[in-house]
Design a protein around this motif. Structure first.
Motif, PDB file in Angstrom:
ATOM      1  N   GLN A  59      24.705  53.721  43.789  1.00  0.00           N
ATOM      2  CA  GLN A  59      25.062  52.296  44.985  1.00  0.00           C
ATOM      3  C   GLN A  59      26.610  52.328  45.913  1.00  0.00           C
ATOM      4  OE1 GLN A  59      23.753  48.774  44.518  1.00  0.00           O
ATOM      5  NE2 GLN A  59      25.274  47.645  45.281  1.00  0.00           N
ATOM      6  N   ASP A  64      30.501  51.909  42.417  1.00  0.00           N
ATOM      7  CA  ASP A  64      29.448  50.391  41.687  1.00  0.00           C
ATOM      8  C   ASP A  64      27.963  50.998  41.513  1.00  0.00           C
ATOM      9  OD1 ASP A  64      27.554  48.894  41.524  1.00  0.00           O
ATOM     10  OD2 ASP A  64      28.025  47.463  42.969  1.00  0.00           O
ATOM     11  N   ASP A  95      29.327  43.511  37.689  1.00  0.00           N
ATOM     12  CA  ASP A  95      28.789  41.775  38.684  1.00  0.00           C
ATOM     13  C   ASP A  95      26.953  41.452  38.080  1.00  0.00           C
ATOM     14  OD1 ASP A  95      27.620  41.353  40.719  1.00  0.00           O
ATOM     15  OD2 ASP A  95      27.157  43.668  41.839  1.00  0.00           O
ATOM     16  N   LEU A 113      33.204  41.035  37.536  1.00  0.00           N
ATOM     17  CA  LEU A 113      33.123  40.676  39.650  1.00  0.00           C
ATOM     18  C   LEU A 113      32.563  39.389  39.491  1.00  0.00           C
ATOM     19  CD1 LEU A 113      33.372  43.504  41.871  1.00  0.00           C
ATOM     20  CD2 LEU A 113      30.890  42.545  42.332  1.00  0.00           C
ATOM     21  N   LYS A 126      31.629  36.719  43.034  1.00  0.00           N
ATOM     22  CA  LYS A 126      30.719  36.358  43.849  1.00  0.00           C
ATOM     23  C   LYS A 126      30.459  35.107  44.067  1.00  0.00           C
ATOM     24  CE  LYS A 126      28.086  41.302  44.145  1.00  0.00           C
ATOM     25  NZ  LYS A 126      27.272  42.019  43.622  1.00  0.00           N
ATOM     26  N   LYS A 160      36.540  43.444  47.102  1.00  0.00           N
ATOM     27  CA  LYS A 160      35.254  44.280  47.359  1.00  0.00           C
ATOM     28  C   LYS A 160      35.310  43.762  48.494  1.00  0.00           C
ATOM     29  CE  LYS A 160      32.043  45.303  45.800  1.00  0.00           C
ATOM     30  NZ  LYS A 160      30.610  46.100  44.906  1.00  0.00           N
TER      31      LYS A 160
END
Ligand code: 2PG
Ligand code: MG
Length: 446
Positions: A171, A255, A331, A354, A356, A407
């Protein structure tokens, strides 16, 4: 007596994100008249276990992606439940919304609706107290007395997968300017690498079909590893050194987003190369990449539920670079969930998280993950989504929560640069009062 920071009204609306898809915007007004607003992001390569956005689903408007139901939930049920509650008590506010929703994934009211209130309340509370959002975030994390910390940026240069028409399977290929002495210098290095990489692609006749979702280059490449070769030449073209382990050069972060190409019978399908790999074969392939290229971080090296493979990947790849530490970043694997992180810690899977906020659904839940990660000596990377807005709250969270890394995408497209610019401005305004995490951050616990 109501406090100054008691919530008086909520107003919500349907905004647009950087992919032109609807997202939720929200304004919280407090008893003393202070206002805070926020818009929330949205992913394309979403993990199965992340908190659930509520979308309207009627094909007529925005192909079913409208968020008018989520907007109505903010102004209706959520507003009734949080009115008069203290916006400065983030944990209690977020807990109340979680209870009100009643589902683990927050899908009844919508994680998009809930996060918009969670963030807007924090912004309003910060304003009411005459603080910058990063200061309020530091207080939320119980780190008020500490010097603010500017994070090391992980910057997108080349995209494939779900972010660039799947021209290659992997990705995102990013750079980490390990040797830069400040945040602003790190961004300048990354910008130079993007330009250098674009030149290398043009010279090789490799067409850049598009600017990818996060502002990176979206070239059509014959194989995944070509992206690594091109990126290395791009770093050199920029006049910078490939990381040689001394922390002076530029490292590469990938990633893999392996969930995206994991098929039902347990294989990793590299469609661009017409190969089907087992978990062990993919680990071996990645180990090869680590031996050949200056890779410092591997995100979602394996699929979200490959619990057998992850500990093995961590053991093998964590030191696959001849003695250099490699960050194994979860993630889709952790989805900013405390429960999944606990399981990962027990299983010795990954060594970094990660983070988020919209995978968790509230600021408090995301903060809990940052804290637990650090206590288990896992590094943290705060991350934007591929669908973003011009909002900058993420930048302040990175500084206040001292995540150490961030990021956000590439060095172009305003929804990306808005966050970089906020950090550049904070670094300049704070001067000597702030620290810069620096390249050693990635191996701080190694
Ligand atoms: C990721 C993110 C950001 P998305 O996979 O890490 O790059 O992408 O928001 O599409 O999940
Ligand atoms: Mg990812």
């Amino acid at each position: 007596m109501t406090s100054d920071t008691a919530i008086s009204t909520l107003h919500a609306w349907q905004a647009l994100d950087s992919r032109g898809k609807p997202t939720v915007g929200c304004e919280v007004v407090l008893a003393d008249g202070s206002r805070g607003d926020a818009t929330v992001p949205s992913g394309a390569s979403t993990g199965t276990h992340e908190a659930r956005e509520l979308r309207d689903g009627d094909a007529g408007r925005y192909a079913g992606n409208g968020v008018l139901k989520a907007v109505a939930n903010v102004e209706g049920e959520i507003a009734r439940a949080v009115r008069c509650r203290d916006a400065a008590d983030q944990a209690a506010l977020d807990r109340r919304m979680r209870e009100l929703d009643g589902t683990a994934g927050l899908g009844r009211l919508g994680a998009n609706a809930i996060l918009s209130v969670s963030v807007a309340a924090a912004v309003a509370a910060a304003r009411s107290r005459g603080r910058e959002l990063w200061e309020h975030a530091a207080a939320m994390a119980g780190r008020e007395g500490e010097a603010p910390l500017l994070p090391v940026p992980m910057v997108n240069i080349i995209s494939g997968g779900a972010h660039a028409g799947r021209s290659i399977d992997v990705q995102d290929f990013l750079v980490v300017p390990l040797g830069a002495g400040s945040f602003a210098e790190a961004i300048e290095w990354a910008s130079r690498v993007r330009e250098g990489t674009a030149q290398v692609l043009a010279e090789r006749g490799l067409p850049v079909a598009l600017v990818a979702d996060e502002g990176g280059l979206g070239p059509v490449l014959p194989a995944n590893r070509t992206a690594l070769e091109v990126l290395c030449r791009g770093i050199e073209r920029a006049g910078l050194a490939l990381d040689g382990g001394d922390g002076r050069g530029v490292g590469i972060a990938i990633d893999i987003a392996a969930t995206q190409f994991f098929d039902r019978d347990g294989h990793y399908v590299l469609a661009a190369e017409q190969r089907r790999l087992t978990s062990a074969e993919l680990i071996a392939e990645l180990a090869q990449w680590c031996a050949e290229f200056p890779i410092v971080s591997l995100e979602d090296a394996l699929a979200e539920d490959d619990w057998e493979g992850w500990p093995e990947a961590t053991r093998v790849l964590g030191s696959a670079r001849s003695g250099q530490h490699v960050q194994l970043l979860g993630d889709d694997f952790f989805v900013t969930s405390l429960d999944r992180l606990e399981d990962g810690i027990t299983a010795r899977a990954a060594n970094a998280v990660l983070v988020k906020p919209n995978q968790a659904g509230t600021l408090s839940d995301a903060l809990d993950v940052v804290r637990r990660a650090h206590s288990a000596r896992y590094t943290t990377v705060l991350s934007a989504r591929s669908g973003e807005t011009e909002d900058t709250w993420l930048a302040d969270l990175a500084v206040g929560w001292r995540t150490g890394q961030i990021k956000v995408g590439s060095t172009m497209r305003s929804e990306r640069t808005a966050k970089w610019n906020r950090l550049i401005r904070l670094e300049s305004a704070l001067g000597g009062k702030a620290g810069y995490a620096g390249g050693r951050e990635l191996s701080r616990f190694a």
